[in-house]
Structures are given as structure tokens and as C-alpha cells.
Design an enzyme around this catalytic site. Structure first.
Site, short mmCIF file in Angstrom:
data_model
loop_
_atom_site.label_atom_id
_atom_site.label_comp_id
_atom_site.label_asym_id
_atom_site.label_seq_id
_atom_site.Cartn_x
_atom_site.Cartn_y
_atom_site.Cartn_z
N GLY A 50 -21.39 -27.50 -17.29
CA GLY A 50 -20.68 -26.28 -16.91
C GLY A 50 -21.65 -25.23 -16.43
N LYS A 51 -21.84 -24.19 -17.22
CA LYS A 51 -22.74 -23.09 -16.89
C LYS A 51 -22.34 -22.46 -15.56
CE LYS A 51 -26.95 -23.56 -18.76
NZ LYS A 51 -28.32 -24.04 -18.93
N HIS A 52 -21.05 -22.12 -15.45
CA HIS A 52 -20.55 -21.44 -14.27
C HIS A 52 -19.19 -20.79 -14.59
CE1 HIS A 52 -18.69 -25.50 -13.85
NE2 HIS A 52 -17.66 -24.80 -13.43
N ALA A 53 -18.74 -20.01 -13.66
CA ALA A 53 -17.40 -19.41 -13.72
C ALA A 53 -16.72 -19.67 -12.39
CB ALA A 53 -17.50 -17.90 -13.97
N ALA A 98 -18.27 -20.38 -18.55
CA ALA A 98 -18.11 -21.42 -19.56
C ALA A 98 -19.29 -22.38 -19.55
CB ALA A 98 -16.81 -22.20 -19.31
#
Length: 136
Positions: A50-53, A98
Site C-alpha cells: 500500500g503506502k498510498h492514498a 493506507a
């Protein structure tokens, strides 16, 4: 704009018989989204994903194997959820950062989305995410 309070987790009923169990949900009724795309993420223990929006997309995460901690962040508040049963579904609306952290080998997440893939919808840098939040 969505905030941490917009993130929701739902426990689906399990229908058990001698062959196993069935857990089902209705995306429109249970989460108020029209699913357009599914994808599957497989991870080993301690993997970070993830590590993004997303600017527009809403997603539902279901951990069908293993366990995964999901950190959600609206730029001011953070909250963590544990997905460790396949009848738990986590709805992450747009504008929420997230990160998924696998806690076991062979962790498998199924993700349902309300929009097709669009690279321009992603906020992959945390500082860019914070600037986006300020501008909306």
C-alpha cells in the site's frame, strides 16, 4: 473530504456446514459502493504494501489468508485495524492514506474497488498526500 471516522470495518456472518464456511457481503448494500475492479495481493511475513492514498477511489480490503495490520491516516489522525479473519471487510474511502503490514507468511488480501485502475488517482508520496489534503 473523508476522515478517519469515514473508514469502517464490517464483520460478515459466517455460514458453516460440514464442508467449510461461506462468508459473503453485498458491496452496494453493506458498503454503498459499486464494485468495478478486484485485485489480489499476496505477501510474506513483515511485507509492507500500500503506502498510498487515492484521490477518488474507494476500496474494500478482505484478508482471505493469514493476517494483516492496516494503518489508515487522514493527515491528522491515524488508526490501525487487524484483518485476521476472512469475514472481516475494511472500507477505505478516498483521501485516506493506507499501509498494509503482513503479519504472517502467505497473507492474501482481496481488494474490491469502485473505479477502474488510473495511475493519476494515486498519491504515492506522503508529503504530496498531505498537500492534497490541504488543498481539498
Amino acid at each position: 473530504m473523508n476522515h478517519i471516522s469515514s473508514v469502517s470495518i464490517k464483520e460478515m456472518p459466517i455460514h458453516l456446514n460440514d464442508q467449510g464456511y461461506l462468508a459473503a457481503f453485498d458491496a452496494a448494500k453493506d458498503f454503498q459502493i459499486d464494485v468495478k475492479r478486484f485485485f489480489i495481493v499476496s505477501s510474506h511475513k513483515n511485507a509492507q504494501r500500500g503506502k498510498h492514498a487515492h484521490k477518488a477511489l474507494t476500496q474494500i480490503l478482505i484478508c482471505v489468508s493469514g493476517s494483516c495490520r492496516v494503518l489508515v491516516d487522514d493527515g491528522q489522525e491515524k488508526k490501525e485495524y487487524l484483518l485476521d479473519r476472512p469475514n472481516l471487510a475494511l472500507k477505505i474511502p478516498n483521501h485516506i492514506w493506507a499501509e498494509q503490514n503482513s503479519e504472517s507468511d502467505n497473507t492474501v488480501l482481496v481488494v474490491a474497488c469502485d473505479l477502474p485502475f488510473d495511475e493519476n488517482d494515486y498519491l504515492r508520496n506522503y508529503d504530496d498526500f498531505l498537500e492534497f489534503r490541504k488543498g481539498t
